[in-house]
Design a protein around this motif. Sequence first.
Motif, PDB file in Angstrom:
ATOM      1  N   THR A   6       0.833  -1.197   0.000  1.00 51.09           N
ATOM      2  CA  THR A   6       0.000   0.000   0.000  1.00 51.09           C
ATOM      3  C   THR A   6       0.871   1.253   0.000  1.00 51.09           C
ATOM      4  OG1 THR A   6      -1.440  -1.275   1.438  1.00 51.09           O
ATOM      5  CG2 THR A   6      -1.985   1.034   1.141  1.00 51.09           C
ATOM      6  N   LEU A   7       2.015   1.123   0.685  1.00 54.69           N
ATOM      7  CA  LEU A   7       2.963   2.225   0.789  1.00 54.69           C
ATOM      8  C   LEU A   7       3.342   2.779  -0.585  1.00 54.69           C
ATOM      9  CD1 LEU A   7       5.401   2.665   3.394  1.00 54.69           C
ATOM     10  CD2 LEU A   7       6.574   2.312   1.274  1.00 54.69           C
ATOM     11  N   GLN A  10       0.430   4.450  -2.259  1.00 55.97           N
ATOM     12  CA  GLN A  10       0.204   5.774  -1.672  1.00 55.97           C
ATOM     13  C   GLN A  10       1.235   6.768  -2.206  1.00 55.97           C
ATOM     14  OE1 GLN A  10      -2.279   6.512   0.138  1.00 55.97           O
ATOM     15  NE2 GLN A  10      -1.808   8.243   1.472  1.00 55.97           N
ATOM     16  N   LEU A  11       2.463   6.300  -2.367  1.00 54.31           N
ATOM     17  CA  LEU A  11       3.524   7.144  -2.904  1.00 54.31           C
ATOM     18  C   LEU A  11       3.166   7.629  -4.305  1.00 54.31           C
ATOM     19  CD1 LEU A  11       6.401   8.163  -2.424  1.00 54.31           C
ATOM     20  CD2 LEU A  11       7.252   5.990  -3.282  1.00 54.31           C
ATOM     21  N   PHE A  14       0.347  10.114  -4.164  1.00 51.48           N
ATOM     22  CA  PHE A  14       0.890  11.379  -3.670  1.00 51.48           C
ATOM     23  C   PHE A  14       1.397  12.246  -4.819  1.00 51.48           C
ATOM     24  CE2 PHE A  14       4.762  13.600  -2.271  1.00 51.48           C
ATOM     25  CZ  PHE A  14       4.301  14.346  -1.199  1.00 51.48           C
TER      26      PHE A  14
ATOM     27  N   PHE B  43      -1.835  -5.609  -0.382  1.00 47.52           N
ATOM     28  CA  PHE B  43      -2.344  -4.236  -0.457  1.00 47.52           C
ATOM     29  C   PHE B  43      -3.473  -4.070   0.543  1.00 47.52           C
ATOM     30  CE2 PHE B  43      -0.506  -4.350  -4.708  1.00 47.52           C
ATOM     31  CZ  PHE B  43       0.037  -3.087  -4.816  1.00 47.52           C
ATOM     32  N   ASN B  44      -3.515  -2.887   1.196  1.00 48.01           N
ATOM     33  CA  ASN B  44      -4.682  -2.576   2.018  1.00 48.01           C
ATOM     34  C   ASN B  44      -5.731  -1.898   1.127  1.00 48.01           C
ATOM     35  OD1 ASN B  44      -3.529  -3.598   4.295  1.00 48.01           O
ATOM     36  ND2 ASN B  44      -2.761  -1.611   4.987  1.00 48.01           N
ATOM     37  N   THR B  47      -7.507   1.303   2.671  1.00 44.64           N
ATOM     38  CA  THR B  47      -6.664   2.505   2.658  1.00 44.64           C
ATOM     39  C   THR B  47      -6.603   3.110   1.258  1.00 44.64           C
ATOM     40  OG1 THR B  47      -5.309   1.677   4.465  1.00 44.64           O
ATOM     41  CG2 THR B  47      -4.335   3.364   3.070  1.00 44.64           C
ATOM     42  N   LEU B  48      -6.404   2.236   0.256  1.00 43.18           N
ATOM     43  CA  LEU B  48      -6.298   2.743  -1.115  1.00 43.18           C
ATOM     44  C   LEU B  48      -7.592   3.408  -1.552  1.00 43.18           C
ATOM     45  CD1 LEU B  48      -4.282  -0.081  -2.872  1.00 43.18           C
ATOM     46  CD2 LEU B  48      -3.554   2.233  -2.283  1.00 43.18           C
ATOM     47  N   ASP B 152      -3.243   4.492   8.901  1.00 43.83           N
ATOM     48  CA  ASP B 152      -2.529   3.333   8.371  1.00 43.83           C
ATOM     49  C   ASP B 152      -1.099   3.785   8.099  1.00 43.83           C
ATOM     50  OD1 ASP B 152      -1.441   1.255   6.998  1.00 43.83           O
ATOM     51  OD2 ASP B 152      -2.929   1.230   5.387  1.00 43.83           O
ATOM     52  N   LEU B 153      -0.142   3.095   8.714  1.00 47.20           N
ATOM     53  CA  LEU B 153       1.256   3.517   8.578  1.00 47.20           C
ATOM     54  C   LEU B 153       1.695   3.554   7.112  1.00 47.20           C
ATOM     55  CD1 LEU B 153       3.651   4.376  10.206  1.00 47.20           C
ATOM     56  CD2 LEU B 153       4.353   1.989  10.405  1.00 47.20           C
ATOM     57  N   ASN B 154       1.121   2.652   6.284  1.00 46.79           N
ATOM     58  CA  ASN B 154       1.477   2.646   4.867  1.00 46.79           C
ATOM     59  C   ASN B 154       1.102   3.974   4.202  1.00 46.79           C
ATOM     60  OD1 ASN B 154       2.370  -0.183   4.405  1.00 46.79           O
ATOM     61  ND2 ASN B 154       0.358  -0.546   5.317  1.00 46.79           N
ATOM     62  N   GLY B 155      -0.064   4.492   4.599  1.00 40.34           N
ATOM     63  CA  GLY B 155      -0.527   5.747   4.005  1.00 40.34           C
ATOM     64  C   GLY B 155       0.391   6.897   4.359  1.00 40.34           C
ATOM     65  N   LEU B 157       3.533   6.812   5.742  1.00 42.90           N
ATOM     66  CA  LEU B 157       4.924   6.645   5.303  1.00 42.90           C
ATOM     67  C   LEU B 157       5.034   6.801   3.789  1.00 42.90           C
ATOM     68  CD1 LEU B 157       6.640   3.841   7.397  1.00 42.90           C
ATOM     69  CD2 LEU B 157       7.103   6.292   7.370  1.00 42.90           C
ATOM     70  N   GLY B 158       3.993   6.397   3.073  1.00 44.08           N
ATOM     71  CA  GLY B 158       3.987   6.597   1.619  1.00 44.08           C
ATOM     72  C   GLY B 158       4.155   8.069   1.289  1.00 44.08           C
ATOM     73  N   MET B 159       3.422   8.912   2.031  1.00 39.50           N
ATOM     74  CA  MET B 159       3.523  10.341   1.770  1.00 39.50           C
ATOM     75  C   MET B 159       4.857  10.912   2.231  1.00 39.50           C
ATOM     76  SD  MET B 159      -0.305  11.723   2.506  1.00 39.50           S
ATOM     77  CE  MET B 159      -0.391  11.067   4.137  1.00 39.50           C
ATOM     78  N   MET B 216       5.353   8.882  10.946  1.00 42.21           N
ATOM     79  CA  MET B 216       4.887   8.313  12.208  1.00 42.21           C
ATOM     80  C   MET B 216       4.061   9.301  13.010  1.00 42.21           C
ATOM     81  SD  MET B 216       5.599   5.199  13.197  1.00 42.21           S
ATOM     82  CE  MET B 216       6.703   3.824  13.085  1.00 42.21           C
ATOM     83  N   PHE B 219       0.600   9.325  11.579  1.00 42.64           N
ATOM     84  CA  PHE B 219      -0.005   8.022  11.843  1.00 42.64           C
ATOM     85  C   PHE B 219      -0.372   7.882  13.320  1.00 42.64           C
ATOM     86  CE2 PHE B 219       1.168   3.881  13.679  1.00 42.64           C
ATOM     87  CZ  PHE B 219       0.095   3.142  13.226  1.00 42.64           C
TER      88      PHE B 219
END
Lengths: 157, 289
Positions: A6-7, A10-11, A14, B43-44, B47-48, B152-155, B157-159, B216, B219
């Motif tokens: 998902t990370l 999301q990237l 973004f 994949f979550n 969240t997506l 969601d940490l993925n969200g 940290l993705g950003m 973090m 999150f």
Amino acid sequence: MNLNATLFAQLAVFFILAWFTMSFVWPPIVKALDERAKKIADGLAAADKAKMDLANAEKKAVDEMRKARESAAELRAGAERQAAQLIDEARSEAARLIAQAREAAEGEAGVAMQRAKEALREQVAALAVSGAERILRREINAQVHAELLANLNQELK
Amino acid sequence: MSEHAVEQAANHGPTAGEYIVHHLTHWNTTGHAQAKIVDFSVFNVDTLIFSVSMGALALFMLWRAASKATSGVPGRFQAAVEIVLEMVADQAKGIIHSAESRKFIAPLALTVFVWIFFMNALDLLPVDLLPLIWQTASGDHHAYLRIVPTADLNGTLGMSIGVLLVCLYYNVKIKGFGGWVHELFSAPFGSHPVLAPLNFMMQLIEFAAKTISHGMRLFGNMYAGELVFMLIALMGAAWAGSFTGAALWVGHVIAGSMWAIFHILIITLQAFIFMMLALVYTGQAHEGH
């Protein structure tokens, strides 16, 4: 709190969202803001200019008023002066005419008096001569004593 | 552990622990809770879905304001968008001195602020509302759904990794690749061969710390907020006709209202902090040590 793919999704999201904002959202709004700022600045400048123009116009109006008042006063003074002059001239003309008329009348009167005096003298002389004639009818020859009579006549004048 | 707990919950009414564990489990592509801490094959989905839909909603709103923007008298909506945009533009102007970089970074900061605000705002929906709708719609009464992508940490940290990539890009762009590498080995302790490894270590730690704390922080705030909402919801769930139950129900209303009102501040503040840190970090990428 697990990490997974998902990370990366999301990237990607973004950057897609950021790109969209950069391309379609930010520029039109910033353009509108800048244009509005310019419009306001122009409006303020125009207002300032209008205020200055108004002040100038007011000053000019005051000047014109003052000038008009001054020229009116000048005209009135001129007219008064002219009127006074005309009156003076008329007065002196009248005085002259009066003096002339008086002189003429006095002259005429003198002549008439002279004439009347002469007429009276001649009449007196004639009366005297005729009186003397009546007295001296016989003794005095007019032709003989003509010279005497003429002398007498001359003396009576 | 959670999988087990939820299966148990299927047989009888969920205990408080089971309720919370269920609510904290993502709807992902495996269909059950993720077993490993890190598993990049998963994949979550929730969240997506919510992250993309909130992003789309936020950008649609901004785009509508942008497409109707006039230099004349603005409407209320346009004025509101303009206030946010000018706030971001002012912050960007104060932190990043390159107008060329601001062309990308300022819109990025605006996107991040509005997007995170929208995602955080999902936290204000009743914790059970969307999961219940989803469970009813899908027919699976134990379907997982977490609706706050920033919890969601993925969200997050993705950003924050996105911000890190932007920082690296501007490091190279402004200082040149050679200049940046030189900085990596010569700052912060000074340019000396002996100090080079130490410098490099410090730089790596700095980048990692910035990025991880960036993600973090958001999150943690949102996760904790969500958890508090769940605990409050448990109070209401205790309603069973008894006096204690009634008192708890009243407690739910009072505590729920208070926490939601306080959370409005957190939502906005965290979105703002994330945006400001993104600006500060990219700004640092423009400055040599």
